[in-house]
Scaffold this active site. Structure first.
Site, short mmCIF file in Angstrom:
data_model
loop_
_atom_site.label_atom_id
_atom_site.label_comp_id
_atom_site.label_asym_id
_atom_site.label_seq_id
_atom_site.Cartn_x
_atom_site.Cartn_y
_atom_site.Cartn_z
CG ASP A 67 -0.26 -0.36 2.53
OD1 ASP A 67 0.99 -0.36 2.57
OD2 ASP A 67 -0.97 -0.63 3.50
CG ASN A 136 -8.34 -1.25 12.41
OD1 ASN A 136 -7.46 -1.93 11.90
ND2 ASN A 136 -8.82 -0.16 11.86
CG HIS A 138 -5.41 -2.03 9.15
ND1 HIS A 138 -5.54 -0.83 9.82
CD2 HIS A 138 -4.08 -2.24 9.03
CE1 HIS A 138 -4.33 -0.35 10.07
NE2 HIS A 138 -3.44 -1.19 9.61
CD GLU A 143 -8.44 1.22 8.14
OE1 GLU A 143 -8.43 0.32 9.00
OE2 GLU A 143 -7.83 2.30 8.28
#
Ligand code: GLP
Length: 251
Positions: A67, A136, A138, A143
């Site tokens: 990314d 979280n 990801h 996400e």
């Protein structure tokens, strides 16, 4: 799934580098997907050491980053391109044309996503994807809520993710709002996946990812469905895993 638990971050880094090095030795033209973040820093340091000692050669390898932020220049110190130059690309003999990362200031972000996905497809897909995990759940910048069938796409970063990066950027308001990320399907198409997880603050999410329900609410839970997954965790990160499938790794 193969789960390897090692005592600490140092051992995790060495073991991760060893695994990547083994694959590179077997196949010098290996196609890798590579992560950023704090977790892989030790692995990169160790890979660079192996290269400097003449044990490893990246001259035929092809690397794709998972990314990149959108909206900051590629030479911004916090861009993932800068990170990769500092920690790997600038330190080994990887050819510049084989170091791929989405552009952070593309004229047309959607076209850039298509270009990146097509490039991965054209070289024959990823052999080994090395991943970290966000608190979280990801993976890359997928996400919670990202569909499992997603390809490379523009992602809106969650508040949690942006907060985790705020210090690095010198304030939350400076953290980019968007990024380009390989999708979950792009990652799941890799022939082998290595997930690196370190530290107590990742223990909860690792247990949810590996032992909780498979759900887009925990993007990393998709990895439970991958046929060739190795999870390399240190003892702190593995502390909330239950059951007997844990193999203790190199000490
Ligand atoms: C970022 C990256 C992920 C990385 C995650 C965890 O959001 N896009 O690829 O896995 O952070 O980073 P860290 O290893 O610093 O905890």
């Amino acid at each position: 799934m193969k789960l390897i638990v090692v005592d600490d971050y140092e051992r995790l880094s060495r073991e991760a580098a060893r695994l990547v090095a083994r694959r590179l030795l077997e196949r010098p033209d290996l196609i890798l997907a590579l992560p950023t973040g704090d977790t892989p820093l030790g692995m990169y340091r160790e890979l660079v050491r192996l290269f400097r000692e003449g044990l490893l050669d990246f001259s035929s390898a092809i690397c794709f980053n998972l990314d990149e932020y959108l909206g900051i220049p590629p030479d911004h110190p916090e861009s993932f391109a800068s990170y990769m130059r500092r920690h790997l690309w600038g330190q080994v003999d990887l050819r510049p044309e084989n170091a791929h990362i989405p552009h952070s200031l593309p004229r047309d972000p959607e076209a850039e996503c298509r270009r990146y996905e097509e490039l991965i497809r054209r070289v024959g897909g990823i052999d080994l994807a090395v991943l970290g995990i966000g608190e979280n759940g990801h993976i890359a910048f997928n996400e919670p809520g990202t569909p499992f069938e997603s390809l490379t796409h523009v992602a809106e970063l969650s508040e949690d993710t942006r907060k985790a990066e705020a210090d690095r950027f010198g304030g939350l308001e400076r953290v980019p709002q968007r990024a380009i990320t390989m999708g979950i399907r792009t990652i799941m198409s890799a022939r082998q996946i290595l997930l690196l997880v370190s530290g107590e603050e990742k223990a909860k999410v690792l247990a949810r990812a590996l032992q909780g329900p498979v759900t887009p609410e925990v993007p990393a839970s998709a990895l439970q469905l991958h046929p060739n997954l190795t999870v390399l965790a240190d003892a702190a990160a593995a502390s909330r895993l239950t059951g007997s499938r844990i193999s203790r790794g190199a000490r």
